[in-house]
Scaffold this motif. Sequence first.
Motif, PDB file in Angstrom:
ATOM      1  N   ALA A 291       0.836  -1.204   0.000  1.00  0.00           N
ATOM      2  CA  ALA A 291       0.000   0.000   0.000  1.00  0.00           C
ATOM      3  C   ALA A 291       0.870   1.253   0.000  1.00  0.00           C
ATOM      4  N   MET A 292       1.929   1.248   0.795  1.00  0.00           N
ATOM      5  CA  MET A 292       2.820   2.420   0.819  1.00  0.00           C
ATOM      6  C   MET A 292       3.518   2.604  -0.525  1.00  0.00           C
ATOM      7  N   ARG A 293       3.971   1.529  -1.116  1.00  0.00           N
ATOM      8  CA  ARG A 293       4.612   1.613  -2.440  1.00  0.00           C
ATOM      9  C   ARG A 293       3.640   2.162  -3.483  1.00  0.00           C
ATOM     10  N   TYR A 294       2.430   1.605  -3.485  1.00  0.00           N
ATOM     11  CA  TYR A 294       1.432   2.052  -4.464  1.00  0.00           C
ATOM     12  C   TYR A 294       1.038   3.510  -4.224  1.00  0.00           C
ATOM     13  N   ALA A 295       0.951   3.920  -2.964  1.00  0.00           N
ATOM     14  CA  ALA A 295       0.583   5.309  -2.669  1.00  0.00           C
ATOM     15  C   ALA A 295       1.651   6.267  -3.197  1.00  0.00           C
ATOM     16  N   GLU A 296       2.914   5.914  -2.995  1.00  0.00           N
ATOM     17  CA  GLU A 296       4.012   6.755  -3.500  1.00  0.00           C
ATOM     18  C   GLU A 296       4.005   6.812  -5.026  1.00  0.00           C
ATOM     19  N   LYS A 297       3.767   5.674  -5.646  1.00  0.00           N
ATOM     20  CA  LYS A 297       3.706   5.619  -7.110  1.00  0.00           C
ATOM     21  C   LYS A 297       2.544   6.452  -7.637  1.00  0.00           C
ATOM     22  N   LEU A 298       1.394   6.326  -7.000  1.00  0.00           N
ATOM     23  CA  LEU A 298       0.204   7.029  -7.456  1.00  0.00           C
ATOM     24  C   LEU A 298       0.360   8.541  -7.275  1.00  0.00           C
ATOM     25  N   GLU A 299       0.980   8.958  -6.173  1.00  0.00           N
ATOM     26  CA  GLU A 299       1.165  10.388  -5.927  1.00  0.00           C
ATOM     27  C   GLU A 299       2.006  11.026  -7.034  1.00  0.00           C
ATOM     28  N   LYS A 300       2.983  10.293  -7.524  1.00  0.00           N
ATOM     29  CA  LYS A 300       3.846  10.809  -8.589  1.00  0.00           C
ATOM     30  C   LYS A 300       3.143  10.807  -9.934  1.00  0.00           C
ATOM     31  N   GLU A 301       2.391   9.744 -10.214  1.00  0.00           N
ATOM     32  CA  GLU A 301       1.852   9.547 -11.561  1.00  0.00           C
ATOM     33  C   GLU A 301       0.455  10.130 -11.763  1.00  0.00           C
TER      34      GLU A 301
ATOM     35  N   VAL B 161      -6.177   8.109  -1.188  1.00  0.00           N
ATOM     36  CA  VAL B 161      -5.320   8.022  -0.003  1.00  0.00           C
ATOM     37  C   VAL B 161      -5.728   9.106   0.988  1.00  0.00           C
ATOM     38  N   ARG B 162      -6.028   8.705   2.207  1.00  0.00           N
ATOM     39  CA  ARG B 162      -6.477   9.642   3.225  1.00  0.00           C
ATOM     40  C   ARG B 162      -5.287  10.225   3.979  1.00  0.00           C
ATOM     41  N   GLN B 163      -5.515  11.376   4.522  1.00  0.00           N
ATOM     42  CA  GLN B 163      -4.468  12.005   5.325  1.00  0.00           C
ATOM     43  C   GLN B 163      -4.142  11.109   6.522  1.00  0.00           C
ATOM     44  N   GLY B 164      -2.891  10.834   6.704  1.00  0.00           N
ATOM     45  CA  GLY B 164      -2.470  10.001   7.822  1.00  0.00           C
ATOM     46  C   GLY B 164      -2.321   8.535   7.493  1.00  0.00           C
ATOM     47  N   ASP B 165      -2.821   8.122   6.311  1.00  0.00           N
ATOM     48  CA  ASP B 165      -2.723   6.698   5.932  1.00  0.00           C
ATOM     49  C   ASP B 165      -1.268   6.234   5.923  1.00  0.00           C
ATOM     50  N   HIS B 166      -0.434   6.943   5.190  1.00  0.00           N
ATOM     51  CA  HIS B 166       0.944   6.493   4.985  1.00  0.00           C
ATOM     52  C   HIS B 166       1.680   6.392   6.319  1.00  0.00           C
ATOM     53  N   ALA B 167       1.534   7.386   7.168  1.00  0.00           N
ATOM     54  CA  ALA B 167       2.219   7.369   8.466  1.00  0.00           C
ATOM     55  C   ALA B 167       1.718   6.217   9.328  1.00  0.00           C
ATOM     56  N   ASP B 168       0.408   5.982   9.278  1.00  0.00           N
ATOM     57  CA  ASP B 168      -0.165   4.886  10.068  1.00  0.00           C
ATOM     58  C   ASP B 168       0.344   3.539   9.572  1.00  0.00           C
ATOM     59  N   TRP B 169       0.328   3.356   8.249  1.00  0.00           N
ATOM     60  CA  TRP B 169       0.805   2.091   7.700  1.00  0.00           C
ATOM     61  C   TRP B 169       2.274   1.860   8.045  1.00  0.00           C
TER      62      TRP B 169
END
Length: 784
Positions: free
Chosen positions: A521-531, A540-548
Amino acid sequence: MMDYSIGKGNYENWILGENNFSSLHLGKTETVMLLGNGYMGLRSANEEPYLSERRNLFINGTFNQADKNEVVELPNAADATRLDILIDGERFSLEFGETENYSKQLNIKDAELIRSFSWTSPEGKKLQFRFSRFVSFAHSHLIGMKMELKCLSGAVDVSIESGINAQMTNSGVQHFLEGDRRIWEDRFIQLVQTTTQSGIDFVHNTVHTLKLNDEEITAEANKYMERRKVWMSYKFRIEQGDNFELEKLTTVHTSRDKESDHEHYSLAEMQEQSLRELKDFDKKGYERLRESHRLAWQENVWDAYGFEVESENPDDQLAIHFSLYHLTAMTPAHDDRMGVGAKALSGEAYKGHSFWDTEIFILPFFIYSNPDTARSLLQYRYHGLPGARQKAAEQGYIGAMFPWEMAWPTDGEVTPEWGDIDIVTGERTKIWAGLIEHHLSADIAFAIYQYVNVTGDEEFLEQYGYVMVFETARFWASRFEWNEERERYEITDVIGPDEYKEHVSNNAFTNYMAYFNLMLAMRYAEKLEKENPELWKSLVRQGDHADWQSKAERLYLPEPRNEDLVLPQDDTYLELREIDLDKYKKQTKARTIYRDYNPEQINGIQVTKQADIILLFFLMEQTFLKDDPRFSKEAKRANFFYYEARTLHDSSLSLSTHAIAASEIGARELAYSLFRKTCEIDMGQNMHSSDDGIHAAAIGGIWKAAVFGFAGVRQTDGRLMINPRLPKEWGRMQFSIYWKGEPLRLDITKNMLKISAGSEKAVQVETAGNVHEFEHSIEITLTD
């Protein structure tokens, strides 16, 4: 007994056969000779009825709950295959008289059921029978049947009753309301039935054509109707040497069919259209329809997959054909709202529900061989997101917690509450899987990852995949429990793949798969944010990445023991008492341990039902966690031998995974033995092994053991790896796969790997640690 040596010439290694009739062993051939096209599955019961038969017709996706205390299941639809035959006024049955040259065969290549024999009646009349049947792959709603009868001694009076029987049940449970019945133009029979709770209309049509000595005839016909049944009775006399034929064409349509499932749907219109369709089929005739069906299988299946094996054991090639046949027959490639049941469409067991079997054991074949169908099966899970969110909420979590058993996507969790008998207490056993077997959500995330890496289907990620991975990650983050004393997150009170261990904590498979889900999920979130920043904001909700990240970093991941590198299956497994498992390892029937112990006692023994830790190693080596030292080659070997000795393979899911693992660690003789046992789950000589239906995961496992095990094909974090390890019995294997949308043809011998590409695009493949890049084809020398 089954006979697999019947096929000759162009049909060598294409025929499943039975050469002796036994009314006590009907279930075996009814199941393994199933006819299907993904839309429907027709159990291959004999035309004439027998007491112990199981006459089933299932239409994919038509789930119904008969009553509040019953489980949602696929209803057993009306039957059109039964023929009640009278010879000189006496009921025809192979339980009476004398039978010679009996043969019942599934011709896998042509997808046709054929049964023939000579029969002498108790009164001494001798007749030759031949029955044939197909479920059309060219016309998904069509079933074709043919009966041929030759009089060998003296004239006989024959009566045949045939029609549509909607008096069918699921083990006594009636799922349908009484519907309209009518006979049109003295030939065309129509019967309507509607499911009691889900309100799905079924329209069945059938028509008969009679021929005597190749000339179409009109025999005396009486028309009948009873409750939920309509049929015709034909009476005629045939002389010695006469050849009589009855052809029967049947169609089935439902209001759940995509073309009918819309706001303007009209039952009357479906009745009219389906009847018109049957009349068109009637004009074409049985033989033309059968030929179009045969060509459809040849072009869409056998030519497409082209899987050939040169083996000392010809049954190996037959097993591959058997696997491809059933994988095709069971899978609803036509509709992404439908999944694959654990018993496919071949029996009432497991109610037609989809389990993790699909993602881990069936889906890989389609990912590599038929990506469009793989995508459809994953979209089925996407359609189930509302039910997954509801299940999570009901258990106090957030995100998506996928149902352990899934039926129609909006049905949510449909796992039964109660199961088999407790041998000690005499009570029903509680089925805990629907409540605490949670790894499925991570299994689905893995399947998405595997699919996208193999196919390169970024559009799927954006439309369906990202949201499923993010929602399952949210579930896991809310599912973890903080252990203050140990300062870590844990997962307690679960069932892992080894279902002989209930209410355990920190099942290694579950913990590592949940960890993988969060990391993905973290990898996909980073990829999606760029693309695609706009889509990223919406998903992606605020706080998702930090929580994961916080949860993943502090999740407890079991470590291998220092002394032997064995990874604990859960917190207590390695401390449980050991018993002599020899008699259970040698069992000819699964789950015999329940004759001696109840679930609570089995929970306290070092015994494993099915691949658990071994499956974890297999999945992790395909991910970005492949270089984790906990999954080293040494650890893989140590864990294989430790857990293989304690695994009873009491689930049909298990053997293929162990076959792959044995192949990888160089235990080729054991790998081949496990492969053969996988093939024999349904194809073996145990005449009751398949009474309840086909073992769908094991069918997928045959392909997996051959391709992932012997051919050594693997995607590893987006790279194609091929490291063949042919068993000594195999001289060669050839098959086709897709990689990043391009077809590849693999030709493997003991010493050579040849790969041919279907386009001019450059392809990269890694073999024995070396990366090769080619365009049209490449030959790579193999060293043992």
